[in-house]
Write an enzyme that holds these catalytic residues in place. Structure first.
Site, PDB file in Angstrom:
ATOM      1  N   LEU A 264       0.808  -1.214   0.000  1.00 53.91           N
ATOM      2  CA  LEU A 264       0.000   0.000   0.000  1.00 53.91           C
ATOM      3  C   LEU A 264       0.843   1.266   0.000  1.00 53.91           C
ATOM      4  CD1 LEU A 264      -2.816  -0.959   2.548  1.00 53.91           C
ATOM      5  CD2 LEU A 264      -2.931  -1.000   0.052  1.00 53.91           C
TER       6      LEU A 264
ATOM      7  N   GLY B 235      -7.083  -3.824   2.986  1.00 54.59           N
ATOM      8  CA  GLY B 235      -5.678  -3.947   3.351  1.00 54.59           C
ATOM      9  C   GLY B 235      -5.335  -3.076   4.541  1.00 54.59           C
TER      10      GLY B 235
ATOM     11  N   SER C 113     -14.073  -0.224  11.456  1.00 56.23           N
ATOM     12  CA  SER C 113     -14.235  -1.151  12.573  1.00 56.23           C
ATOM     13  C   SER C 113     -14.998  -0.467  13.698  1.00 56.23           C
ATOM     14  CB  SER C 113     -12.858  -1.595  13.081  1.00 56.23           C
ATOM     15  OG  SER C 113     -12.949  -2.229  14.342  1.00 56.23           O
TER      16      SER C 113
ATOM     17  N   TYR D 240      -5.072   1.480  16.741  1.00 62.16           N
ATOM     18  CA  TYR D 240      -5.840   0.836  15.673  1.00 62.16           C
ATOM     19  C   TYR D 240      -7.190   1.529  15.485  1.00 62.16           C
ATOM     20  CZ  TYR D 240      -8.869  -2.553  13.371  1.00 62.16           C
ATOM     21  OH  TYR D 240      -9.773  -3.149  12.535  1.00 62.16           O
TER      22      TYR D 240
END
Length: 304
Positions: free
Chosen positions: A50, A72, A114, A138
């Site tokens: 990426l 990804g 998420s 994250y």
């Protein structure tokens, strides 16, 4: 000249692989990219990191990319926990690089976000528009990715949407997952013992249901919202999930203590009315069926 294609990033991973398979089953041409050259099953993948913007652009020109499903990324707060710099580079900078492809080529863009973006939630059902206060890098990377998708839409007209997935489980998941742990322990004749979780809720979704939601979002341009909660429809404690595993695998010996998972957020049931309304999405795989499916895959993988 070849037909237009859909770029699927993270195509060797759990969700990316499932999205690719669904698209190809529908007759779509897919350009699957990842950092490895093939999946565990031997399906070929175009090697592309990426961070390699020149490679991304070359592939997009060669393949007439008209849609992008961006899976990804580092795939959860348990991954790269000790390397937050990598989390930022892969999840945030990588998303910006792929959004540039969407901007330049006018491609539909579906971003894998998420429910970790929420952090700890207020009482449920939790709608998409509450304040996002992530508790992990994250989760913060997913908030940043969503904001990039939104800004590219407002400033450049990119037709993009973000799907906030709850915990994904099922065949091919090999990273930390309490469902997998319970199944593997039962198959090996080991007890599963945790000092927490009996009364701790977690919302799972089977990978095949998650992949369907992404394909539906790809096929539905100009949605009225830019973010959607997507779950498997259950709101169960880890103790209740352990009961389901025992129904599927009677030999399972599962002992859980009281209290929350010390490295997970306290989250209430997510409101999924928006995705039901705008995409007509409903999960099709019950948790019990999913556990049976996952157990069969893990058993066959261990035998192989």
């Amino acid at each position: 000249m070849s037909e237009p294609a859909v770029l699927v990033t993270g195509a060797a991973g759990l969700l990316g692989n499932a999205v690719r398979a669904l698209l190809e089953a529908d007759g779509r041409r897919v350009v699957p990219i990842d950092r490895v050259s093939m999946t565990e099953e031997g399906r070929p993948i175009v090697v592309c990191d990426l961070s390699d913007v020149h490679r991304l652009h070359a592939l997009s020109v060669e393949s007439q990319i008209v849609g992008i499903v961006h899976c990804g990324a580092h795939s959860g707060p348990m991954v790269a926990r000790d390397n937050p710099y990598s989390m930022v580079q892969v999840n945030i900078v990588g998303t910006a690089n792929v959004l540039e492809i969407a901007r330049i080529h006018g491609a539909r863009f579906v971003f894998c976000s998420s429910t970790s973006a929420y952090g700890n939630t207020p009482g449920g059902p939790v709608p998409e528009d509450v304040l996002l206060v992530p508790t992990s890098v994250y989760g913060a990377s997913k908030v940043a990715g969503e904001q990039l998708v939104s800004a590219y839409s407002k400033q450049y007209g990119v037709d993009g949407v973000s799907l906030r997935l709850s915990w994904v489980y099922g065949p091919r998941r090999t990273t930390d997952c309490i469902v997998r742990t319970m199944i593997e322990d039962a198959l090996a004749g080991r007890p599963t013992r945790k000092l927490f979780g009996r009364d701790f809720h977690r919302q799972f979704i089977h990978v095949d249901d998650a992949a369907r939601a992404f394909v539906m979002a790809l096929n539905t341009p100009h949605l009225p919202r830019q973010s959607y909660n997507v779950t498997g429809g259950t709101y169960l404690t880890l103790g209740e999930i352990g009961d389901i595993v025992r129904r599927v695998l009677p030999q399972a010996e599962i002992e859980l203590g009281e209290g929350p998972d010390p490295v997970d957020d306290m989250q209430h049931r997510f409101d999924v009315s928006a995705v039901q309304r705008d995409l007509r999405f409903q999960p099709e795989i019950s948790l019990e069926h999913g556990v049976r499916d996952y157990a069969a895959w893990l058993r066959n993988r261990a035998a192989a």
